[in-house]
Design an enzyme around this catalytic site. Structure first.
Site, PDB file in Angstrom:
ATOM      1  N   TRP A   1      12.646  34.992 -16.972  1.00  0.00           N
ATOM      2  CA  TRP A   1      12.718  34.511 -15.592  1.00  0.00           C
ATOM      3  C   TRP A   1      11.420  33.792 -15.220  1.00  0.00           C
ATOM      4  O   TRP A   1      10.639  34.272 -14.391  1.00  0.00           O
ATOM      5  CB  TRP A   1      12.976  35.689 -14.627  1.00  0.00           C
ATOM      6  CG  TRP A   1      14.365  36.252 -14.698  1.00  0.00           C
ATOM      7  CD1 TRP A   1      15.439  35.773 -15.413  1.00  0.00           C
ATOM      8  CD2 TRP A   1      14.842  37.425 -14.014  1.00  0.00           C
ATOM      9  NE1 TRP A   1      16.540  36.566 -15.214  1.00  0.00           N
ATOM     10  CE2 TRP A   1      16.208  37.587 -14.359  1.00  0.00           C
ATOM     11  CE3 TRP A   1      14.250  38.340 -13.139  1.00  0.00           C
ATOM     12  CZ2 TRP A   1      16.985  38.642 -13.864  1.00  0.00           C
ATOM     13  CZ3 TRP A   1      15.014  39.391 -12.641  1.00  0.00           C
ATOM     14  CH2 TRP A   1      16.377  39.533 -13.006  1.00  0.00           C
TER      15      TRP A   1
ATOM     16  N   GLU B   1      25.558  21.940 -18.118  1.00  0.00           N
ATOM     17  CA  GLU B   1      24.216  21.354 -18.148  1.00  0.00           C
ATOM     18  C   GLU B   1      23.574  21.234 -16.775  1.00  0.00           C
ATOM     19  O   GLU B   1      22.352  21.337 -16.647  1.00  0.00           O
ATOM     20  CB  GLU B   1      24.276  19.961 -18.812  1.00  0.00           C
ATOM     21  CG  GLU B   1      24.576  20.060 -20.301  1.00  0.00           C
ATOM     22  CD  GLU B   1      24.931  18.722 -20.952  1.00  0.00           C
ATOM     23  OE1 GLU B   1      24.865  17.678 -20.262  1.00  0.00           O
ATOM     24  OE2 GLU B   1      25.289  18.734 -22.145  1.00  0.00           O
TER      25      GLU B   1
ATOM     26  N   ASP C   1      15.422  28.886 -25.576  1.00  0.00           N
ATOM     27  CA  ASP C   1      16.457  29.603 -24.843  1.00  0.00           C
ATOM     28  C   ASP C   1      17.475  28.612 -24.253  1.00  0.00           C
ATOM     29  O   ASP C   1      17.138  27.461 -23.979  1.00  0.00           O
ATOM     30  CB  ASP C   1      15.751  30.375 -23.711  1.00  0.00           C
ATOM     31  CG  ASP C   1      16.639  31.373 -23.020  1.00  0.00           C
ATOM     32  OD1 ASP C   1      17.089  32.310 -23.695  1.00  0.00           O
ATOM     33  OD2 ASP C   1      16.874  31.223 -21.801  1.00  0.00           O
TER      34      ASP C   1
ATOM     35  N   GLN D   1      15.749  48.820 -16.145  1.00  0.00           N
ATOM     36  CA  GLN D   1      15.387  47.392 -16.185  1.00  0.00           C
ATOM     37  C   GLN D   1      14.034  47.103 -15.542  1.00  0.00           C
ATOM     38  O   GLN D   1      13.855  46.083 -14.867  1.00  0.00           O
ATOM     39  CB  GLN D   1      16.489  46.545 -15.537  1.00  0.00           C
ATOM     40  CG  GLN D   1      17.851  46.753 -16.181  1.00  0.00           C
ATOM     41  CD  GLN D   1      18.898  45.809 -15.642  1.00  0.00           C
ATOM     42  OE1 GLN D   1      19.135  44.736 -16.190  1.00  0.00           O
ATOM     43  NE2 GLN D   1      19.524  46.188 -14.547  1.00  0.00           N
TER      44      GLN D   1
ATOM     45  N   HIS E   1      22.421  24.364 -22.260  1.00  0.00           N
ATOM     46  CA  HIS E   1      22.433  24.122 -20.821  1.00  0.00           C
ATOM     47  C   HIS E   1      21.613  22.897 -20.412  1.00  0.00           C
ATOM     48  O   HIS E   1      21.395  22.664 -19.223  1.00  0.00           O
ATOM     49  CB  HIS E   1      21.982  25.368 -20.062  1.00  0.00           C
ATOM     50  CG  HIS E   1      22.975  26.492 -20.167  1.00  0.00           C
ATOM     51  ND1 HIS E   1      24.112  26.541 -19.397  1.00  0.00           N
ATOM     52  CD2 HIS E   1      23.034  27.562 -20.990  1.00  0.00           C
ATOM     53  CE1 HIS E   1      24.824  27.619 -19.717  1.00  0.00           C
ATOM     54  NE2 HIS E   1      24.189  28.257 -20.691  1.00  0.00           N
TER      55      HIS E   1
ATOM     56  N   ARG F   1      11.336  29.110 -30.359  1.00  0.00           N
ATOM     57  CA  ARG F   1      12.724  29.530 -30.169  1.00  0.00           C
ATOM     58  C   ARG F   1      13.062  29.048 -28.758  1.00  0.00           C
ATOM     59  O   ARG F   1      12.370  29.389 -27.793  1.00  0.00           O
ATOM     60  CB  ARG F   1      12.836  31.046 -30.298  1.00  0.00           C
ATOM     61  CG  ARG F   1      14.261  31.606 -30.130  1.00  0.00           C
ATOM     62  CD  ARG F   1      14.546  32.000 -28.708  1.00  0.00           C
ATOM     63  NE  ARG F   1      15.849  32.649 -28.541  1.00  0.00           N
ATOM     64  CZ  ARG F   1      16.409  32.927 -27.375  1.00  0.00           C
ATOM     65  NH1 ARG F   1      15.785  32.624 -26.248  1.00  0.00           N
ATOM     66  NH2 ARG F   1      17.570  33.513 -27.304  1.00  0.00           N
TER      67      ARG F   1
ATOM     68  N   ASP G   1      20.086  40.211 -26.700  1.00  0.00           N
ATOM     69  CA  ASP G   1      21.185  39.859 -25.798  1.00  0.00           C
ATOM     70  C   ASP G   1      22.525  40.473 -26.178  1.00  0.00           C
ATOM     71  O   ASP G   1      23.506  40.289 -25.450  1.00  0.00           O
ATOM     72  CB  ASP G   1      21.373  38.332 -25.771  1.00  0.00           C
ATOM     73  CG  ASP G   1      20.288  37.633 -24.974  1.00  0.00           C
ATOM     74  OD1 ASP G   1      19.757  38.244 -24.024  1.00  0.00           O
ATOM     75  OD2 ASP G   1      19.964  36.476 -25.312  1.00  0.00           O
TER      76      ASP G   1
ATOM     77  N   GLU H   1      18.965  28.549 -29.084  1.00  0.00           N
ATOM     78  CA  GLU H   1      20.060  29.470 -28.785  1.00  0.00           C
ATOM     79  C   GLU H   1      21.222  28.700 -28.173  1.00  0.00           C
ATOM     80  O   GLU H   1      21.109  28.164 -27.070  1.00  0.00           O
ATOM     81  CB  GLU H   1      19.580  30.535 -27.793  1.00  0.00           C
ATOM     82  CG  GLU H   1      20.680  31.458 -27.324  1.00  0.00           C
ATOM     83  CD  GLU H   1      20.498  31.985 -25.908  1.00  0.00           C
ATOM     84  OE1 GLU H   1      20.994  33.080 -25.630  1.00  0.00           O
ATOM     85  OE2 GLU H   1      19.861  31.303 -25.063  1.00  0.00           O
TER      86      GLU H   1
END
Ligand SMILES: *[C@@H]1O[C@H](CO)[C@@H](O)[C@H](O)[C@H]1NC(C)=O
Ligand SMILES: *[C@@H]1O[C@H](CO)[C@@H](O)[C@H](O)[C@H]1NC(C)=O
Ligand SMILES: *[C@@H]1O[C@H](CO)[C@@H](O)[C@H](O)[C@H]1NC(C)=O
Ligand SMILES: *[C@@H]1O[C@H](CO)[C@@H](O)[C@H](O)[C@H]1NC(C)=O
Ligand SMILES: *[C@@H]1O[C@H](CO)[C@@H](O)[C@H](O)[C@H]1NC(C)=O
Ligand SMILES: *[C@@H]1O[C@H](CO)[C@@H](O)[C@H](O)[C@H]1NC(C)=O
Ligand SMILES: *[C@@H]1O[C@H](CO)[C@@H](O)[C@H](O)[C@H]1NC(C)=O
Length: 545
Positions: free
Chosen positions: A108, A195, A239, A57, A243, A237, A331, A263
Site C-alpha cells: 500500500w 488497466e 506487482d 493483519q 493493471h 519483482r 497471496d 505478477e
C-alpha cells in the site's frame, strides 16, 4: 579534447549498468521470497520471539536488519538470491484497522520517495544489501507502480475521525490529474477497465496511477532508475503488472537496467505469456494452477500438467525460461493447506526446481507452514526458531544442490529446455539434461516402480551408466538396454543425476531403491507397499531414439 556528449552518455549508461544483473544472470539462481514484516525481528528483539497473529493483519515487527541477521538460514538452504517486500512509505490507517487490515505487507504505497520506516532506516537497508552482495547473492526489490493506497473515511464512517473523504496530502503524486478517475474494476474481461479502473476496497481504495499521462510515466521511469542505482538492487519483482497497459513496461524495464519479473494473476497461459513480450519474465501462475491440481490429491491429472508445460513453450517468449516457478507465495493459500501428505508436498516442491523457470520458494515452506488464504499464509518465521533440521528445509537444500550439481556438470543445463518424456496416471517424467526427474502423486503411503528408457538422453545416461537418485541418495544403474528401473519410497519424488556429478549432493550412498539412508525423507512417514498402486508407475519412453 573534450569528450563528446555521446561519449558521456555512453559512459553514464555503462556506469549505470555496471552492477546490473540480466535475465541470464538470474537464470543461474534460485530465489527465497522474504516477506519483510514476517521474516525476522531486529537483532535486539530476536531472542524474545514476539507473537504474530496473522488474522489481526497488524505489523509483527520484521525488519531489514532482521533479514541481514538471518541470511545464513537462507543461504544454508542453497539460495543465492532473495526477494524482499516493497520498501517505500506506506498508507497508515486508523486502528483498529478496516476489514482489509494495515499496510504491514508493503503493498500500500503512499510516497515512493520515502522509505517504510517500519522496516528500518536507509542505512539498515544499505547494510542488508551490502551483506547480501558480500555473500555473492542477489537482491530483488518488489515494486508497485499501478497505484498508491488511500484511506476513505466516509467508507469507514468513524465519527471520531477528523477527516472526511480521501486526502492526497503527503503523496508522491498529489494532483488529481495524476490518477485515473475513480471507477471500481467490475469486469476482468474488459482489459481497459483492468488497466484504468481501481483495485482495493471501499475503505482502502487503491488510487490508480494515470500511466496514460506522459509526465507521470516519466516520473516513474526516472524513479525506478534512481532506486535501482541508488541501492544497487539486482532485479525487480513487479506487482499488478496486468493493471498497466503493456507498452508502459518496456520503458520502465529499460529505465531500471535490471532483470524484471512481473505478477500477472491469471491462469490463462496465452494471456500471461503476452507479458513476456514486454518484460523479461512473469511469475508462472498458469503453471502453478496445474501443479496444484496435479499434486494436491492422489487423483490429480499429470496429462494436464504436461499440457500446461506445452502451453508455456507455445505462449511464452522464451518458453519456460521466461518464468519464475513457485508453489507458494504471500497471496495464495500454502500448499499444505490443501494436503498434509508429505509425499505430495515433496513432489510439488520438487517441480519448482526441475523445470526451466527460476525456482522461487516463499518463506515458511521449509518449515511446512500450513496457513490458508490471505492473511493466514503470512506466518512469522521467527516462531519456527529458524530450525534447520526440518524435513522440508533439507528437501529444499537437496533440490538446490541438485540444481547446482546439474549446472556444474553440464554447461548447457541452463539453456536446455525441459522435455516431458512421458506421463502416466500418477507420474510425469521430465528430462533437462543432466537432470532427470520423475514426479508422482501416489502419496506418502505408497511406493511405485519407475521404469524409464533413458539411453537416448545423452552422455551419462547410456546403457550401464551409474546414476544417483539424489532425494533418497540411492545409486541406480541403467540396464543394458538403456532402461532405468527404480522404486520410489513413501511417494517421494525422484531426481536423477549421472553419479559423476552427484558426489557433492549425496555423500552417503545407499543401495538401489532401498530407501535407507534417504537424506531428505520424512522420518515420520511409514513405508507401505500398497497393492493398489505398486504397479501404477510404469513409464516407457515413447520418443524415438
Ligand atoms: C468511499 O466510500 C464511499 C462510501 O462507501 C463510497 O461511496 C465511495 O465510492 C468510496 N470512494 C472510493 C474512491 O472508493
Ligand atoms: C471497458 O471499460 C472501460 C473503462 O471503464 C469503459 O469505458 C468501456 O466502455 C468498457 N468496454 C466495454 C466493452 O464494456
Ligand atoms: C499530467 O500530469 C501533470 C502533473 O504531473 C499535469 O500537470 C498535467 O495536466 C497532466 N496532463 C493531463 C493531460 O492530464
Ligand atoms: C536515494 O538515497 C537517498 C539516501 O541515501 C535518499 O534520500 C533518496 O530518496 C534515494 N532516492 C530514491 C529514488 O530512492
Ligand atoms: C492450454 O492452452 C489452451 C489455449 O489457450 C487452453 O485451451 C488450455 O486449457 C490450456 N491447457 C492448460 C492445461 O492450461
Ligand atoms: C494440515 O495440517 C494443519 C495443521 O495440523 C491443518 O491446519 C491443515 O488444515 C491440514 N491440512 C489439511 C488439508 O488437512
Ligand atoms: C558447484 O561448483 C561450485 C564451484 O566450483 C562448487 O563450489 C560447488 O560445491 C558445486 N556444487 C555442487 C552441488 O556440485
Amino acid at each position: 579534447m573534450a569528450p563528446s556528449l555521446l561519449t558521456l552518455a555512453t559512459l553514464a549508461l555503462w556506469a549505470h549498468h555496471a552492477y546490473a544483473a540480466s535475465a541470464s544472470d538470474w537464470q543461474k539462481r534460485t530465489i527465497y521470497q522474504v516477506m519483510t514484516d514476517r521474516f525476522a525481528l531486529p537483532p535486539s528483539q530476536d531472542s524474545q520471539g514476539a507473537p504474530c497473529d496473522t488474522g489481526a493483519q497488524l505489523p509483527c515487527g520484521g525488519t531489514w536488519s532482521g533479514i541481514e541477521n538471518h541470511l545464513d538460514y537462507i543461504q544454508g538452504m542453497g539460495f543465492d538470491a532473495i526477494w524482499i517486500s516493497p520498501i517505500v512509505a506506506q498508507l497508515q490507517v486508523p486502528l483498529p484497522p478496516p476489514a482489509d487490515g494495515t499496510a504491514y505487507h508493503g503493498y500500500w504505497p503512499e510516497n515512493i520517495y520515502a522509505l517504510n520506516d517500519a522496516f528500518g532506516t536507509d542505512s539498515d537497508l544499505r547494510s542488508l544489501i551490502s551483506a547480501v552482495h558480500s555473500r555473492g547473492m542477489f537482491i530483488m526489490l518488489d515494486v508497485v507502480v499501478n497505484h498508491l493506497a488511500t484511506y476513505n473515511v466516509t467508507a469507514n464512517a468513524d465519527p471520531a475521525n477528523p477527516w472526511s473523504g480521501i486526502s492526497l496530502t503527503g503523496y508522491s503524486l498529489d494532483e488529481d490529474s495524476e490518477y485515473h478517475p475513480f471507477c471500481p474494476i467490475t469486469n476482468y474481461g474488459n482489459q481497459t477497465m483492468v488497466e484504468q479502473c481501481w483495485l482495493g476496497s471501499a475503505a482502502v481504495p487503491l488510487a490508480d496511477v494515470n500511466t496514460e499521462n506522459q509526465t507521470t510515466v516519466d516520473t516513474y521511469y526516472s524513479w525506478i532508475g534512481d532506486v535501482v542505482s541508488n541501492y544497487t538492487f539486482d532485479g525487480l519483482r513487479i506487482d499488478t503488472l496486468k493493471h498497466i497497459r503493456k507498452d508502459f513496461w518496456p520503458g520502465f524495464a529499460q529505465a531500471s537496467g535490471v532483470f524484471t519479473i512481473g505478477e500477472v494473476l491469471d491462469s490463462d497461459a496465452q494471456y500471461v505469456g503476452g507479458y513476456t513480450q514486454v518484460i523479461d519474465a512473469v511469475l508462472d501462475y498458469p503453471g502453478w494452477g496445474m501443479v496444484l491440481q496435479a499434486f494436491q490429491t492422489t487423483g490429480g491429472s499429470m496429462s494436464m500438467l504436461a499440457q500446461s508445460i506445452q502451453n508455456t513453450s507455445t505462449y511464452f517468449k522464451n518458453g519456460g525460461f521466461s518464468v519464475g516457478s513457485f508453489l507458494e507465495n504471500h497471496d495464495q493459500p500454502r500448499f499444505p493447506s490443501f494436503t498434509n501428505d508429505t509425499g505430495l508436498i515433496k513432489n510439488a516442491i520438487a517441480w519448482v526446481f526441475v523445470n526451466d523457470g527460476i525456482p522461487i520458494v516463499y518463506e515458511g515452506q521449509e518449515q511446512e507452514y500450513t496457513g490458508g488464504a490471505v492473511p493466514y499464509d503470512r506466518e512469522a518465521i521467527w516462531l519456527s526458531g529458524y530450525e534447520t533440521n526440518k524435513p522440508l528445509y533439507k528437501h529444499i537444500t537437496t533440490l538446490n544442490m541438485a540444481r547446482q550439481a546439474a549446472k556444474n556438470g553440464s554447461s548447457s543445463f541452463l539453456t536446455t529446455h525441459m522435455e516431458v518424456i512421458s506421463t502416466s496416471t500418477h507420474s510425469i517424467a521430465m528430462a533437462k539434461y543432466p537432470m532427470l526427474s520423475v514426479l508422482t502423486n501416489v502419496g506418502q503411503s505408497a511406493s511405485g516402480q519407475v521404469s524409464v528408457a533413458v539411453g537416448s538422453l545423452g552422455n551419462g545416461y547410456s546403457a550401464n551408466s551409474e546414476l544417483v537418485e539424489v532425494i533418497s541418495c540411492s545409486s541406480v544403474k541403467v540396464d543394458g538396454s538403456g532402461n532405468l528401473a527404480f522404486t520410489t519410497q513413501s511417494g517421494a519424488p525422484a531426481v536423477f543425476l549421472p553419479s559423476s556429478m552427484a558426489s557433492k549432493v549425496c555423500t552417503n550412498l545407499a543401495a538401489s531403491g532401498s530407501g535407507s539412508g534417504a537424506k531428505g525423507a520424512f522420518s515420520t512417514s511409514i513405508y507401505m507397499m500398497s497393492a493398489a498402486v505398486s504397479s501404477v508407475i510404469a513409464l516407457v519412453l515413447l520418443v524415438s531414439a
